[in-house]
Motif scaffolding. Sequence first.
Motif, mmCIF file in Angstrom:
data_model
loop_
_atom_site.group_PDB
_atom_site.id
_atom_site.type_symbol
_atom_site.label_atom_id
_atom_site.label_comp_id
_atom_site.label_asym_id
_atom_site.label_seq_id
_atom_site.Cartn_x
_atom_site.Cartn_y
_atom_site.Cartn_z
ATOM 1 N N GLY A 12 -15.765 32.802 12.243
ATOM 2 C CA GLY A 12 -15.827 33.770 13.624
ATOM 3 C C GLY A 12 -16.340 34.800 13.641
ATOM 4 O O GLY A 12 -16.305 35.680 14.640
ATOM 5 N N GLN A 13 -17.369 35.119 12.796
ATOM 6 C CA GLN A 13 -18.556 36.106 12.862
ATOM 7 C C GLN A 13 -19.886 35.778 12.991
ATOM 8 O O GLN A 13 -20.305 34.396 12.967
ATOM 9 N N THR A 14 -20.595 36.658 13.775
ATOM 10 C CA THR A 14 -22.058 36.362 13.691
ATOM 11 C C THR A 14 -22.834 36.950 12.642
ATOM 12 O O THR A 14 -22.685 38.181 12.496
ATOM 13 N N ASP A 15 -23.866 36.203 11.873
ATOM 14 C CA ASP A 15 -24.562 36.798 10.755
ATOM 15 C C ASP A 15 -25.935 36.722 11.225
ATOM 16 O O ASP A 15 -26.364 35.938 12.009
ATOM 17 N N THR A 16 -26.646 37.463 10.334
ATOM 18 C CA THR A 16 -28.092 37.392 10.510
ATOM 19 C C THR A 16 -29.020 36.869 9.356
ATOM 20 O O THR A 16 -28.322 36.641 8.154
ATOM 21 N N ASP A 17 -30.081 36.413 9.353
ATOM 22 C CA ASP A 17 -31.063 35.812 8.326
ATOM 23 C C ASP A 17 -30.951 36.891 6.960
ATOM 24 O O ASP A 17 -31.287 36.437 5.837
ATOM 25 N N ASP A 18 -30.895 38.439 7.301
ATOM 26 C CA ASP A 18 -31.027 39.325 6.285
ATOM 27 C C ASP A 18 -29.982 39.494 5.466
ATOM 28 O O ASP A 18 -29.836 40.187 4.545
ATOM 29 N N GLU A 19 -28.941 38.886 5.943
ATOM 30 C CA GLU A 19 -27.420 39.191 5.285
ATOM 31 C C GLU A 19 -27.317 38.062 4.237
ATOM 32 O O GLU A 19 -27.684 36.783 4.242
ATOM 33 N N LEU A 20 -26.429 38.535 3.191
ATOM 34 C CA LEU A 20 -26.301 37.706 1.929
ATOM 35 C C LEU A 20 -24.905 36.891 2.297
ATOM 36 O O LEU A 20 -23.947 37.086 1.963
ATOM 37 N N VAL A 21 -25.166 35.904 2.940
ATOM 38 C CA VAL A 21 -24.056 34.835 3.394
ATOM 39 C C VAL A 21 -24.446 33.508 3.181
ATOM 40 O O VAL A 21 -25.640 33.125 2.963
ATOM 41 N N VAL A 22 -23.282 32.651 2.880
ATOM 42 C CA VAL A 22 -23.623 31.214 2.765
ATOM 43 C C VAL A 22 -22.636 30.517 3.631
ATOM 44 O O VAL A 22 -21.531 30.702 4.049
ATOM 45 N N ALA A 23 -23.076 29.068 3.561
ATOM 46 C CA ALA A 23 -21.996 28.002 4.339
ATOM 47 C C ALA A 23 -21.695 27.052 3.088
ATOM 48 O O ALA A 23 -22.680 26.622 2.383
ATOM 49 N N ILE A 24 -20.387 26.917 2.982
ATOM 50 C CA ILE A 24 -19.812 26.245 1.796
ATOM 51 C C ILE A 24 -19.817 24.570 2.490
ATOM 52 O O ILE A 24 -19.378 24.718 3.585
ATOM 53 N N ASN A 25 -20.220 23.643 1.709
ATOM 54 C CA ASN A 25 -20.011 22.243 2.249
ATOM 55 C C ASN A 25 -18.581 21.987 2.577
ATOM 56 O O ASN A 25 -17.625 22.696 2.448
ATOM 57 N N ARG A 26 -18.355 21.251 3.756
ATOM 58 C CA ARG A 26 -17.179 20.784 4.340
ATOM 59 C C ARG A 26 -16.253 20.293 3.254
ATOM 60 O O ARG A 26 -15.074 20.773 3.467
ATOM 61 N N PRO A 27 -16.376 19.527 2.295
ATOM 62 C CA PRO A 27 -15.250 19.132 1.418
ATOM 63 C C PRO A 27 -14.576 20.300 0.488
ATOM 64 O O PRO A 27 -13.541 20.433 0.236
ATOM 65 N N GLN A 28 -15.519 21.196 0.386
ATOM 66 C CA GLN A 28 -15.070 22.355 -0.593
ATOM 67 C C GLN A 28 -14.562 23.568 0.366
ATOM 68 O O GLN A 28 -13.730 24.681 0.015
ATOM 69 N N MET A 29 -14.908 23.486 1.480
ATOM 70 C CA MET A 29 -14.347 24.770 2.561
ATOM 71 C C MET A 29 -13.027 24.310 2.835
ATOM 72 O O MET A 29 -12.366 25.394 3.240
ATOM 73 N N HIS A 30 -12.738 23.040 3.013
ATOM 74 C CA HIS A 30 -11.227 22.902 3.524
ATOM 75 C C HIS A 30 -10.760 23.522 4.588
ATOM 76 O O HIS A 30 -9.837 24.085 4.766
ATOM 77 N N ASN A 31 -11.493 23.404 5.618
ATOM 78 C CA ASN A 31 -11.152 23.841 7.103
ATOM 79 C C ASN A 31 -9.908 23.206 7.554
ATOM 80 O O ASN A 31 -9.749 22.105 7.495
ATOM 81 N N GLY A 32 -8.989 23.870 8.068
ATOM 82 C CA GLY A 32 -7.799 23.529 8.815
ATOM 83 C C GLY A 32 -7.971 23.321 10.172
ATOM 84 O O GLY A 32 -9.243 23.371 10.953
ATOM 85 N N PRO A 33 -7.139 23.370 11.053
ATOM 86 C CA PRO A 33 -7.003 23.373 12.475
ATOM 87 C C PRO A 33 -8.129 24.608 13.103
ATOM 88 O O PRO A 33 -8.684 24.415 14.243
ATOM 89 N N ASN A 34 -7.785 25.611 12.257
ATOM 90 C CA ASN A 34 -8.547 26.852 12.947
ATOM 91 C C ASN A 34 -9.349 27.524 11.765
ATOM 92 O O ASN A 34 -8.823 28.097 11.051
ATOM 93 N N PRO A 35 -10.687 26.958 11.891
ATOM 94 C CA PRO A 35 -11.522 27.245 10.748
ATOM 95 C C PRO A 35 -11.639 29.104 10.496
ATOM 96 O O PRO A 35 -11.916 29.434 9.507
ATOM 97 N N ASN A 36 -11.233 29.795 11.552
ATOM 98 C CA ASN A 36 -11.361 31.233 11.597
ATOM 99 C C ASN A 36 -10.412 31.738 10.641
ATOM 100 O O ASN A 36 -10.536 32.896 10.218
ATOM 101 N N VAL A 37 -9.417 31.167 10.317
ATOM 102 C CA VAL A 37 -8.179 31.680 9.302
ATOM 103 C C VAL A 37 -8.338 30.967 7.958
ATOM 104 O O VAL A 37 -7.699 30.944 7.241
ATOM 105 N N ASN A 38 -9.631 30.391 7.808
ATOM 106 C CA ASN A 38 -9.738 29.707 6.407
ATOM 107 C C ASN A 38 -9.816 30.665 5.582
ATOM 108 O O ASN A 38 -10.435 31.897 5.416
ATOM 109 N N PRO A 39 -8.789 30.557 4.184
ATOM 110 C CA PRO A 39 -8.705 31.690 3.139
ATOM 111 C C PRO A 39 -10.118 31.859 2.424
ATOM 112 O O PRO A 39 -10.164 32.865 1.779
ATOM 113 N N HIS A 40 -11.142 31.055 2.621
ATOM 114 C CA HIS A 40 -12.653 31.201 1.958
ATOM 115 C C HIS A 40 -13.425 32.201 2.840
ATOM 116 O O HIS A 40 -14.218 32.672 2.051
ATOM 117 N N CYS A 41 -13.013 32.417 4.063
ATOM 118 C CA CYS A 41 -13.734 33.322 4.961
ATOM 119 C C CYS A 41 -13.804 34.684 4.290
ATOM 120 O O CYS A 41 -12.695 35.218 3.820
#
Length: 109
Positions: free
Chosen positions: A25-54
């Motif tokens: 639910g956030q917008t990030d840029t190339d110079d930020e230290l951020v990652v995207a987790i693979n789908r199997p380990q991210m465990h997104n539910g119906p609303n990924p914005n409230v995922n406990p990994h976020c």
Amino acid sequence: MLDQIKGAAFDGIGTYYNPGPGSCGQTDTDDELVVAINRPQMHNGPNPNVNPHCNKYVYIKGSDGETKARIEDTCPTCPQGCLDLSPAVFKAVCGDLKKGKCSISWKFM
């Protein structure tokens, strides 16, 4: 440093992407230290914005270094163990973006 962090270590491939609006639910840029987790380990539910990994962190070690990065997105095409890294994270752990990918080890923090 990676060995000093409790929890399971994962081995995989690090690739890079250009962050924007992410599944957390956030917008990030190339110079930020951020990652995207693979789908199997991210465990997104119906609303990924409230995922406990976020907004939690991972510690990543690659061929050219290591860093801590914030979880902000899901990588739908990444296999389990793999991460999609912002360009800033990729440069820190893998080196030049021209490599495109590198072997990584990482842990949830």
